[in-house]
Every structure is written in structure tokens, then in C-alpha cells.
Scaffold this motif. Structure first.
Motif, short mmCIF file in Angstrom:
data_model
loop_
_atom_site.label_atom_id
_atom_site.label_comp_id
_atom_site.label_asym_id
_atom_site.label_seq_id
_atom_site.Cartn_x
_atom_site.Cartn_y
_atom_site.Cartn_z
N VAL A 113 0.83 -1.21 0.00
CA VAL A 113 0.00 0.00 0.00
C VAL A 113 0.86 1.26 0.00
O VAL A 113 0.62 2.19 -0.79
CB VAL A 113 -0.96 -0.01 1.21
CG1 VAL A 113 -1.59 1.38 1.40
CG2 VAL A 113 -2.05 -1.05 1.03
N ASP A 114 1.88 1.32 0.86
CA ASP A 114 2.71 2.53 0.94
C ASP A 114 3.32 2.86 -0.42
O ASP A 114 3.29 4.02 -0.87
CB ASP A 114 3.85 2.34 1.95
CG ASP A 114 3.36 2.24 3.39
OD1 ASP A 114 2.14 2.10 3.59
OD2 ASP A 114 4.19 2.31 4.30
N LYS A 115 3.89 1.86 -1.04
CA LYS A 115 4.54 2.06 -2.36
C LYS A 115 3.53 2.57 -3.38
O LYS A 115 3.81 3.50 -4.15
CB LYS A 115 5.15 0.74 -2.82
CG LYS A 115 5.90 0.79 -4.16
CD LYS A 115 6.59 -0.55 -4.40
CE LYS A 115 7.41 -0.52 -5.69
NZ LYS A 115 6.53 -0.62 -6.88
N GLU A 116 2.34 1.98 -3.38
CA GLU A 116 1.30 2.41 -4.32
C GLU A 116 0.88 3.85 -4.07
O GLU A 116 0.64 4.62 -5.02
CB GLU A 116 0.08 1.48 -4.20
CG GLU A 116 -1.00 1.71 -5.24
CD GLU A 116 -0.58 1.31 -6.64
OE1 GLU A 116 -1.17 1.85 -7.60
OE2 GLU A 116 0.33 0.47 -6.79
N VAL A 117 0.79 4.24 -2.81
CA VAL A 117 0.43 5.62 -2.46
C VAL A 117 1.47 6.60 -3.00
O VAL A 117 1.12 7.61 -3.63
CB VAL A 117 0.28 5.77 -0.93
CG1 VAL A 117 0.20 7.25 -0.53
CG2 VAL A 117 -0.94 5.02 -0.44
N HIS A 118 2.74 6.31 -2.78
CA HIS A 118 3.79 7.20 -3.27
C HIS A 118 3.80 7.26 -4.80
O HIS A 118 3.94 8.34 -5.38
CB HIS A 118 5.16 6.73 -2.76
CG HIS A 118 5.33 6.82 -1.27
ND1 HIS A 118 5.07 7.98 -0.56
CD2 HIS A 118 5.72 5.89 -0.36
CE1 HIS A 118 5.32 7.76 0.73
NE2 HIS A 118 5.70 6.51 0.87
N GLU A 119 3.61 6.11 -5.44
CA GLU A 119 3.63 6.07 -6.91
C GLU A 119 2.44 6.81 -7.51
O GLU A 119 2.59 7.55 -8.49
CB GLU A 119 3.67 4.63 -7.38
CG GLU A 119 5.02 3.96 -7.14
CD GLU A 119 5.07 2.51 -7.58
OE1 GLU A 119 6.18 1.99 -7.75
OE2 GLU A 119 3.98 1.90 -7.75
#
Length: 369
Positions: free
Chosen positions: A154-160
């Protein structure tokens, strides 16, 4: 000199018995980190709740040497040192009584822009990914920055998605700047900085990504924003701790509900069940509750309904039309207007609320949507 204040602040925070709360108490009592370093060991009786053992490590030269090395490392690597007691850390975070005394920062943070923290499991499903994509797409016209933890999932997707939609994003690290965890996200961290975002941490450069650091990191993620969204998490997942911190800080918490059989939704469902989070029913409603601008175009709903397919019963139609004709009508006035007792009206109004046709307010007043 302010540069000396940084030196003594880092040295003070390195002392074995001095955490963030004790640090703030020392600075409030003696006026600065430098004065606390010089006087606390002799004048500890001025400090309520702090004994001789707590201040015993203050004044140790090895901490000053370590602080000097830290400042040199920061200067060489374009890392800014932010001190809470000088008002240099994000203002919402400053409201938290256990806020970090020191933040190390790469990149820029515009503290005047609205923020939203979005967190969740590393084992994200297509359901969680679609929600994040839809949220950023629907809020494209709003100005805000996202906060997350640079983990996988989730974190990675949010930043991307933030970068894709040209929203600045802040990644809160659970270690010092000598490391990057997970290593897979190194290119993403560089992209965050290139696109006007920031990496921040409370940990000095040599701190490794130890297990206990991640829970400690989560309080910063929660404290940075007025609202935290939990996308997907299991029972006892790290995001549950972020939600707990946000609740402690009196911030809004929203959770994406899911099937009770889905492991990645069980933590969210639990937060909602225990009234620790508001259930997200539609992205449109979420955007409104976050205080973002209304989207310029109609957006798809997480749980959509089609007005053309809803066939209202005669009583539903009568009550809906009466409320629409007279906005914010009270239950008693509605009962008098349509000549139906209130005990027969209330179940129908509940049905209309579930259909998304009516909204109720305190004092038993209603409006048509």
C-alpha cells in the motif's frame, strides 16, 4: 548560535535516558538544548518527574562527538536537521505530546498544503490497489500531499500514485539516512525527491531499520495529517498501530471495509467495528469528509448505485418527494405533512438512507440527496 543548538540537541537526544518527552521537558525548563546540556546534571531537581539517573548521561563528551559527526554527515548529504522546539517541524506533528524532538529531512515539505496519511498492508490486493488509484484520480483537482511509510504494498502504491498525479508525497522512514529499507524502493525514494516530495526520519544516520522502529515511525505518519486512511490490513497489522496513534491524537481515521473472510480486510473491519475508524462507503463521500475540493466531473463510486434502476415504493416516493420539496424538514413536520405516524416513517427513511437518497441530521431532520 543556532548551529550549536543543533549540536547540543542531537547530543542530548543521544543520551541513554532521554527520550522525546524528557527532551521537551529539559528544553522547557532550561530554555534551550545547550543550556540543558550544561545545567541539567547539577540542577535536575528543577525537573518534575526526572531523577538523577535520568540525567546521569548528560554531559558525556562521546555524545557531542557523535553529534558533530551527525551534523557533518547531514551537511555532506543535503539533509536538513529540524528541531521541534525551534518550530521547524510540521505544525500538526508539533501538537503531539510525544512528537520527535528532531527530524532529519531530505527534500521539501510545504506545510501550508493539506495532508492525508494513507497506510496499509505490504500484501496489498487488487481491491486495495484499485481503491488507491480511484482515490487519486477522483481527487485530481484538489491540492494536497500524501504521507506514507515507503514500505512495499500500500505505501509504495500511495507514493507512486502521488507522483503519477503530480501530488507531493512524504515518505517517513524507520531508520537513518545511511540505509534505505526496503532496498527495492531506492529508485522510488529518488523519484519522490525529484518530484518535490520529501523523506523524513527521526533516527540519526547510523540507525538501522530495527523491528521496533517501525511502530515508532507510525506515530509520525499519524501525527503529520488531520486524517489517516487505512486501505487494507490484517489483525494486528502495523497500520492498526498507525490508526491507534491517530485516534490518540484526536485525528480522523477512515478504513476501507472488505469481506470478513479476506485476511487483508480483517484489520479494517475490526477498526470499524470498534468505532476506531469511519467506514469508507464511497470515494465521493470520503473526498468530502477530507475537506478536498469537489471533483469537476462525476466520479465512480466504490459501492455505486444507479438512479435509473432504483424503483421506489409508493411510500418511499411520497416521503422522498416531501423531503425534497422542503429541505431539512423535521420528523414531526414530515409526519404532519404526509399524515403518517412517525413510527411508520422512520423505517422508510432508513431505507432511503441506505439507497443514498436521504441524509439525516441531529434533531431528526432530513434532506434529500
Amino acid at each position: 548560535m543556532i548551529s550549536e543548538e543543533y549540536l547540543y540537541a542531537i547530543a542530548l537526544r543521544e543520551c541513554s535516558q532521554i527520550g522525546d518527552i524528557h527532551f521537551h521537558k529539559l528544553v522547557r525548563t532550561f530554555g534551550s538544548a545547550q543550556e540543558a546540556w550544561r545545567r541539567a546534571k547539577k540542577e535536575y531537581k528543577k525537573l518534575e518527574g526526572i531523577g538523577q539517573k535520568t540525567v546521569s548521561d548528560i554531559g558525556n563528551n562521546k555524545h557531542l562527538e557523535s553529534a558533530e559527526e551527525e551534523l557533518n554527515f547531514c551537511e555532506k548529504n543535503n539533509i536538513q536537521v529540524r528541531l521541534k522546539h525551534l518550530g521547524e517541524t510540521p505544525f500538526l506533528l508539533n501538537e503531539c505530546n510525544d512528537a520527535p524532538a528532531i527530524l532529519y529531512q531530505k527534500g521539501n515539505i510545504d506545510d501550508s498544503i493539506s495532508k492525508v496519511s494513507i497506510v496499509g498492508t505490504r500484501n496489498m490486493t487488487s481491491y486495495g490497489r484499485q481503491f488507491i488509484e480511484d482515490l487519486f484520480e477522483a481527487s485530481q483537482s484538489s491540492t494536497y500531499l500524501s504521507v506514507s511509510g515507503l514500505a512495499l504494498g500500500v505505501d509504495k502504491e500511495v507514493h507512486e500514485q502521488s507522483i503519477l498525479h503530480q501530488k507531493p508525497t512524504i515518505a517517513v522512514l524507520a531508520h537513518g539516512f545511511q540505509y534505505l529499507y526496503p532496498a527495492k524502493n531506492r529508485k522510488l525514494s529518488e523519484k519522490i525527491l525529484q518530484e518535490g516530495g520529501a523523506l523524513i526520519t527521526e533516527f540519526s544516520s547510523s540507525q538501522k531499520p530495527d523491528r521496533e522502529n517501525f511502530i515508532q515511525r507510525n506515530r509520525i505518519v499519524a501525527g503529520m495529517s488531520p486524517a489517516t486512511i487505512v486501505v487494507e490490513t490484517g489483525f494486528g497489522g502495523g497500520s492498526v498501530s498507525t490508526a491507534a496513534f491517530a485516534n490518540d491524537y484526536n485525528r480522523d481515521v477512515f478504513a476501507l471495509p472488505g469481506k470478513i473472510t479476506d485476511l487483508c480486510s480483517q484489520g479494517c473491519n475490526q477498526l470499524i467495528f470498534h468505532n476506531k475508524a469511519t467506514a469508507i462507503s464511497t470515494i465521493k463521500d470520503l473526498i468530502g469528509m477530507l475537506g478536498f475540493n469537489a471533483p469537476k466531473e462525476k466520479i465512480g463510486e466504490l459501492f455505486p448505485y444507479s438512479e435509473t434502476t432504483i424503483q421506489l415504493s409508493d411510500n418511499q416516493h411520497l416521503i422522498y418527494k416531501s423531503i425534497k420539496d422542503q429541505p431539512q424538514i423535521s420528523l414531526d413536520d414530515l409526519s404532519q405533512k404526509i399524515e403518517l405516524p412517525t413510527h411508520k416513517i422512520l423505517p422508510i427513511i432508513l431505507e432511503l438512507e441506505l439507497l443514498g437518497k436521504v441524509k439525516s441530521f441531529s434533531g431528526r431532520q432530513f434532506i434529500a440527496i
